[in-house]
Design a protein around this motif. Structure first.
Motif, PDB file in Angstrom:
ATOM      1  N   HIS A  96       0.933  -4.827  -0.849  1.00 15.79           N
ATOM      2  CA  HIS A  96       1.576  -5.872  -1.650  1.00 15.79           C
ATOM      3  C   HIS A  96       0.474  -6.738  -2.268  1.00 15.79           C
ATOM      4  CE1 HIS A  96       5.449  -4.708  -0.257  1.00 15.79           C
ATOM      5  NE2 HIS A  96       5.360  -5.210   0.955  1.00 15.79           N
ATOM      6  N   GLY A  97       0.648  -7.096  -3.531  1.00 15.98           N
ATOM      7  CA  GLY A  97      -0.328  -7.983  -4.158  1.00 15.98           C
ATOM      8  C   GLY A  97      -1.569  -7.280  -4.686  1.00 15.98           C
ATOM      9  N   ASP A  98      -1.678  -5.964  -4.505  1.00 16.50           N
ATOM     10  CA  ASP A  98      -2.814  -5.219  -5.048  1.00 16.50           C
ATOM     11  C   ASP A  98      -2.815  -5.372  -6.576  1.00 16.50           C
ATOM     12  OD1 ASP A  98      -4.372  -2.168  -4.187  1.00 16.50           O
ATOM     13  OD2 ASP A  98      -4.298  -2.950  -6.225  1.00 16.50           O
ATOM     14  N   PRO A  99      -3.962  -5.727  -7.174  1.00 10.07           N
ATOM     15  CA  PRO A  99      -4.011  -5.948  -8.631  1.00 10.07           C
ATOM     16  C   PRO A  99      -3.606  -4.713  -9.446  1.00 10.07           C
ATOM     17  CG  PRO A  99      -6.213  -6.137  -7.620  1.00 10.07           C
ATOM     18  CD  PRO A  99      -5.231  -6.001  -6.507  1.00 10.07           C
ATOM     19  N   HIS A 100      -3.754  -3.523  -8.835  1.00  8.32           N
ATOM     20  CA  HIS A 100      -3.380  -2.254  -9.460  1.00  8.32           C
ATOM     21  C   HIS A 100      -1.900  -2.258  -9.888  1.00  8.32           C
ATOM     22  CE1 HIS A 100      -3.502   2.065 -10.023  1.00  8.32           C
ATOM     23  NE2 HIS A 100      -2.565   2.275  -9.133  1.00  8.32           N
ATOM     24  N   LEU A 101      -1.082  -3.020  -9.137  1.00  4.02           N
ATOM     25  CA  LEU A 101       0.361  -3.061  -9.434  1.00  4.02           C
ATOM     26  C   LEU A 101       0.659  -3.775 -10.754  1.00  4.02           C
ATOM     27  CD1 LEU A 101       1.615  -3.925  -5.830  1.00  4.02           C
ATOM     28  CD2 LEU A 101       1.937  -1.741  -7.018  1.00  4.02           C
ATOM     29  N   GLN A 102      -0.313  -4.525 -11.246  1.00  3.43           N
ATOM     30  CA  GLN A 102      -0.114  -5.276 -12.501  1.00  3.43           C
ATOM     31  C   GLN A 102      -0.712  -4.555 -13.700  1.00  3.43           C
ATOM     32  OE1 GLN A 102       1.833  -7.744 -12.250  1.00  3.43           O
ATOM     33  NE2 GLN A 102       1.805  -7.638 -10.011  1.00  3.43           N
ATOM     34  N   GLN A 103      -1.108  -3.304 -13.507  1.00  2.00           N
ATOM     35  CA  GLN A 103      -1.808  -2.599 -14.577  1.00  2.00           C
ATOM     36  C   GLN A 103      -1.078  -1.334 -15.032  1.00  2.00           C
ATOM     37  OE1 GLN A 103      -5.626  -1.864 -12.775  1.00  2.00           O
ATOM     38  NE2 GLN A 103      -5.982  -4.051 -12.466  1.00  2.00           N
ATOM     39  N   GLY A 104      -1.150  -1.082 -16.334  1.00  2.00           N
ATOM     40  CA  GLY A 104      -0.702   0.194 -16.904  1.00  2.00           C
ATOM     41  C   GLY A 104       0.742   0.560 -16.567  1.00  2.00           C
ATOM     42  N   ASP A 105       0.981   1.856 -16.462  1.00  2.82           N
ATOM     43  CA  ASP A 105       2.331   2.389 -16.241  1.00  2.82           C
ATOM     44  C   ASP A 105       2.972   1.838 -14.965  1.00  2.82           C
ATOM     45  OD1 ASP A 105       1.821   3.893 -18.458  1.00  2.82           O
ATOM     46  OD2 ASP A 105       2.011   5.853 -17.487  1.00  2.82           O
ATOM     47  N   VAL A 106       2.146   1.593 -13.955  1.00  4.18           N
ATOM     48  CA  VAL A 106       2.630   1.168 -12.634  1.00  4.18           C
ATOM     49  C   VAL A 106       3.542  -0.064 -12.726  1.00  4.18           C
ATOM     50  CG1 VAL A 106       1.862   0.394 -10.339  1.00  4.18           C
ATOM     51  CG2 VAL A 106       0.557   2.124 -11.567  1.00  4.18           C
ATOM     52  N   ARG A 107       3.270  -0.949 -13.712  1.00  3.16           N
ATOM     53  CA  ARG A 107       4.082  -2.168 -13.889  1.00  3.16           C
ATOM     54  C   ARG A 107       5.561  -1.864 -14.103  1.00  3.16           C
ATOM     55  NH1 ARG A 107       1.426  -4.407 -19.053  1.00  3.16           N
ATOM     56  NH2 ARG A 107       1.238  -2.168 -19.343  1.00  3.16           N
ATOM     57  N   PHE A 108       5.853  -0.672 -14.626  1.00  7.48           N
ATOM     58  CA  PHE A 108       7.239  -0.342 -14.981  1.00  7.48           C
ATOM     59  C   PHE A 108       7.933   0.499 -13.916  1.00  7.48           C
ATOM     60  CE2 PHE A 108       4.927  -1.377 -18.750  1.00  7.48           C
ATOM     61  CZ  PHE A 108       5.822  -2.102 -19.518  1.00  7.48           C
ATOM     62  N   GLU A 109       7.181   0.885 -12.882  1.00  4.51           N
ATOM     63  CA  GLU A 109       7.756   1.771 -11.855  1.00  4.51           C
ATOM     64  C   GLU A 109       8.458   0.948 -10.757  1.00  4.51           C
ATOM     65  OE1 GLU A 109       5.293   5.736 -11.602  1.00  4.51           O
ATOM     66  OE2 GLU A 109       3.942   4.049 -11.349  1.00  4.51           O
ATOM     67  N   PRO A 110       9.412   1.568 -10.029  1.00  5.38           N
ATOM     68  CA  PRO A 110      10.127   0.818  -8.991  1.00  5.38           C
ATOM     69  C   PRO A 110       9.164   0.362  -7.888  1.00  5.38           C
ATOM     70  CG  PRO A 110      10.762   3.159  -9.000  1.00  5.38           C
ATOM     71  CD  PRO A 110       9.871   2.958 -10.174  1.00  5.38           C
ATOM     72  N   GLY A 111       9.103  -0.955  -7.679  1.00  7.27           N
ATOM     73  CA  GLY A 111       8.150  -1.533  -6.724  1.00  7.27           C
ATOM     74  C   GLY A 111       8.315  -0.997  -5.315  1.00  7.27           C
ATOM     75  N   ASN A 112       9.593  -0.744  -4.913  1.00  5.14           N
ATOM     76  CA  ASN A 112       9.781  -0.300  -3.529  1.00  5.14           C
ATOM     77  C   ASN A 112       9.365   1.154  -3.315  1.00  5.14           C
ATOM     78  OD1 ASN A 112      11.849   0.822  -4.898  1.00  5.14           O
ATOM     79  ND2 ASN A 112      13.510  -0.078  -3.675  1.00  5.14           N
ATOM     80  N   ALA A 113       9.063   1.863  -4.408  1.00  2.00           N
ATOM     81  CA  ALA A 113       8.516   3.219  -4.254  1.00  2.00           C
ATOM     82  C   ALA A 113       6.989   3.185  -4.236  1.00  2.00           C
ATOM     83  CB  ALA A 113       8.985   4.117  -5.393  1.00  2.00           C
ATOM     84  N   LEU A 114       6.421   2.017  -4.534  1.00  2.00           N
ATOM     85  CA  LEU A 114       4.966   1.917  -4.674  1.00  2.00           C
ATOM     86  C   LEU A 114       4.284   1.189  -3.533  1.00  2.00           C
ATOM     87  CD1 LEU A 114       4.686   0.826  -8.422  1.00  2.00           C
ATOM     88  CD2 LEU A 114       3.689   2.904  -7.451  1.00  2.00           C
ATOM     89  N   SER A 115       4.857   0.029  -3.135  1.00  2.00           N
ATOM     90  CA  SER A 115       4.064  -0.802  -2.229  1.00  2.00           C
ATOM     91  C   SER A 115       4.767  -1.029  -0.899  1.00  2.00           C
ATOM     92  CB  SER A 115       3.700  -2.124  -2.898  1.00  2.00           C
ATOM     93  OG  SER A 115       4.842  -2.903  -3.068  1.00  2.00           O
ATOM     94  N   SER A 116       3.936  -1.274   0.105  1.00  2.00           N
ATOM     95  CA  SER A 116       4.404  -1.362   1.481  1.00  2.00           C
ATOM     96  C   SER A 116       3.642  -2.483   2.198  1.00  2.00           C
ATOM     97  CB  SER A 116       4.146  -0.014   2.154  1.00  2.00           C
ATOM     98  OG  SER A 116       4.612  -0.015   3.474  1.00  2.00           O
ATOM     99  N   ALA A 117       4.282  -3.034   3.236  1.00  2.00           N
ATOM    100  CA  ALA A 117       3.646  -4.118   4.006  1.00  2.00           C
ATOM    101  C   ALA A 117       2.479  -3.578   4.840  1.00  2.00           C
ATOM    102  CB  ALA A 117       4.693  -4.774   4.901  1.00  2.00           C
ATOM    103  N   GLU A 118       1.882  -4.446   5.633  1.00  2.00           N
ATOM    104  CA  GLU A 118       0.734  -4.077   6.500  1.00  2.00           C
ATOM    105  C   GLU A 118      -0.360  -3.406   5.679  1.00  2.00           C
ATOM    106  OE1 GLU A 118       1.710  -1.725  10.008  1.00  2.00           O
ATOM    107  OE2 GLU A 118       3.678  -2.671  10.067  1.00  2.00           O
ATOM    108  N   ASN A 119      -0.717  -4.059   4.574  1.00  2.00           N
ATOM    109  CA  ASN A 119      -1.783  -3.505   3.744  1.00  2.00           C
ATOM    110  C   ASN A 119      -1.454  -2.115   3.196  1.00  2.00           C
ATOM    111  OD1 ASN A 119      -4.017  -4.588   2.702  1.00  2.00           O
ATOM    112  ND2 ASN A 119      -5.324  -4.272   4.504  1.00  2.00           N
ATOM    113  N   GLY A 120      -0.179  -1.850   3.003  1.00  2.00           N
ATOM    114  CA  GLY A 120       0.246  -0.578   2.426  1.00  2.00           C
ATOM    115  C   GLY A 120       0.574   0.482   3.464  1.00  2.00           C
ATOM    116  N   LEU A 121       0.418   0.133   4.763  1.00  2.00           N
ATOM    117  CA  LEU A 121       0.512   1.178   5.794  1.00  2.00           C
ATOM    118  C   LEU A 121       1.833   1.215   6.556  1.00  2.00           C
ATOM    119  CD1 LEU A 121      -3.091   0.661   7.152  1.00  2.00           C
ATOM    120  CD2 LEU A 121      -2.269   2.689   5.937  1.00  2.00           C
ATOM    121  N   GLN A 122       2.705   0.230   6.323  1.00  2.00           N
ATOM    122  CA  GLN A 122       3.904   0.127   7.168  1.00  2.00           C
ATOM    123  C   GLN A 122       4.790   1.375   7.108  1.00  2.00           C
ATOM    124  OE1 GLN A 122       7.290  -2.595   6.318  1.00  2.00           O
ATOM    125  NE2 GLN A 122       6.694  -3.557   8.241  1.00  2.00           N
TER     126      GLN A 122
END
Ligand code: GLN
Length: 291
Positions: free
Chosen positions: A204-230
Motif C-alpha cells: 500500500h502506498g507504493d509510488p508505482h501505484l500512481q504511475q502509468g497503466d497501474v493507476r486504472f487497474e483495480p486496486g484490490n487486485a494490485l496491493s496488499s497489507a504487510e508491505n504487500g505480503l499479507q
C-alpha cells in the motif's frame, strides 16, 4: 497542445499514412510507446492487424472509424491503458478479453504458465486451482494447454468472474470451473496437485501505484497489507489444507520479495522452496512442495 482534430475534419487527410503520424505526435508526451499504441488503436478501429497498416498505407478509414480512432487517441493521451481501450490483451499467444474489473495480463505472469506446464502431465488427469483468477488468463491457459487437467479458478469479484467466463467460452475450455470465493473460503477439495496464484503484492502506498497503466487497474487486485505480503501469507497458509500429497504451490510476487516469500513458505513447512526468475531476470515466482 492542439486538440487532435485534423483527422475527421479534413477529407484529404484520411489515409492511414496521414492519420498515424498525427496520432503518434499526440501520444508522445504521455506514452513511451506512442507509435505502437497508435497502431494498435487504429487496428482496433479497422478490425485489421498491424501488417494491414504497412501493406495499405493509402487505405482511407470510414468517417466513423476516424472518429472512433480520434476518441481513443484522446483517451490514451489521458493515460488510459491501451488494453482497456481495445478490451483485449494477448497472453501465451491467446487474445483475452479484459475490462477495468480485472488486472491487465503481464508477460511476467507467463513464467507461472511455463513452470506449471513443466509440472502438469499431458497423458493423465490432474487437479489445479488458480486463486484470484481475474480475467482467467492463468486458469484458462492451463486448461487449454492441458485438456485432461481439471482446473478450478476463484475470484472474490463477480465482475471479474464474468470476464473469465467470457474468456473460457471464447476458447472453449470446458475443463475450467469458476467459483466466487475469497481465496479458499468456499473451497472444500483437498486433492489439488497444483495450487497457483498471482495475488496482489504491491505494498500500500507504493509510488508505482500512481504511475502509468497501474493507476486504472483495480486496486484490490494490485496491493496488499504487510508491505504487500499479507495475501501471499494467507494463501500459502490456507493452501496447506488443500493439497494432495506432494502438491506444489506456485505464487507470483514482486521483484524484491524473494527473501520474504521464501521465508513465509519455509516457516509454514513447505519443502524444496525456490524462486524462479522472469524474462527480465527478476525473482518473480516462488515455489514449494507440501509433503
Ligand atoms: N506485476 C504487477 C505490477 O508490478 C502487479 C501484479 C500483482 O499485484 N499481482 O504492476
Amino acid at each position: 497542445m492542439p486538440k487532435y482534430s485534423a483527422v475527421a475534419n479534413s477529407p484529404r487527410q484520411r489515409s492511414i499514412r496521414d492519420l498515424l503520424p498525427i496520432a503518434i505526435e499526440r501520444l508522445k508526451e504521455s506514452s513511451d510507446s506512442a507509435e505502437l499504441d497508435a497502431e494498435v488503436l487504429l487496428c482496433h478501429c479497422l478490425h485489421k492487424n498491424r501488417s494491414f497498416l504497412r501493406a495499405w498505407p493509402e487505405h482511407q478509414p470510414s468517417p466513423e472509424q476516424c472518429a472512433q480512432f480520434q476518441r481513443l487517441i484522446e483517451q490514451r493521451s489521458e493515460g488510459q491503458p491501451v488494453a482497456y481501450l481495445t478490451g483485449q490483451r494477448e497472453f501465451w499467444s491467446r487474445n483475452f478479453k479484459v475490462s477495468r474489473d480485472v488486472l491487465i495480463p503481464r508477460p511476467d505472469t507467463e513464467l507461472l504458465i511455463e513452470l506449471s506446464l513443466a509440472l502438469l502431465p499431458t497423458d493423465r488427469p490432474c487437479k489445479v486451482i488458480d486463486l484470484g483468477t481475474g480475467s482467467g488468463v492463468i486458469a484458462i491457459t492451463l486448461a487449454a494447454e492441458r485438456p485432461l487437467a481439471d482446473v478450478s479458478a476463484t475470484d472474490l469479484s463477480a465482475a471479474a468472474l464474468n470476464i473469465a467466463r467470457d474468456n473460457a467460452k471464447q476458447f472453449n475450455t470446458n475443463n475450467v470451473r469458476l467459483i466466487q470465493s475469497h481465496w479458499f473460503d468456499r473451497i472444500e477439495e483437498t486433492d489439488f496437485d497444483l495450487i497457483i496464484s498471482n495475488p496482489p503484492y504491491i505494498a500500500h502506498g507504493d509510488p508505482h501505484l500512481q504511475q502509468g497503466d497501474v493507476r486504472f487497474e483495480p486496486g484490490n487486485a494490485l496491493s496488499s497489507a504487510e508491505n504487500g505480503l499479507q495475501d501471499i501469507r494467507m494463501l500459502a497458509e490456507q493452501a496447506r489444507d488443500h493439497f494432495k500429497a506432494h502438491g506444489r504451490l506456485l505464487i507470483e510476487h514482486g521483484y524484491n520479495q524473494q527473501t520474504e516469500a521464501q521465508g513465509i513458505f519455509k516457516h509454514l513447512g513447505y519443502r524444496q522452496v525456490c524462486t524462479h526468475l522472469d524474462l527480465s531476470g527478476n525473482p518473480r515466482v516462488t515455489s514449494g512442495i507440501w509433503e
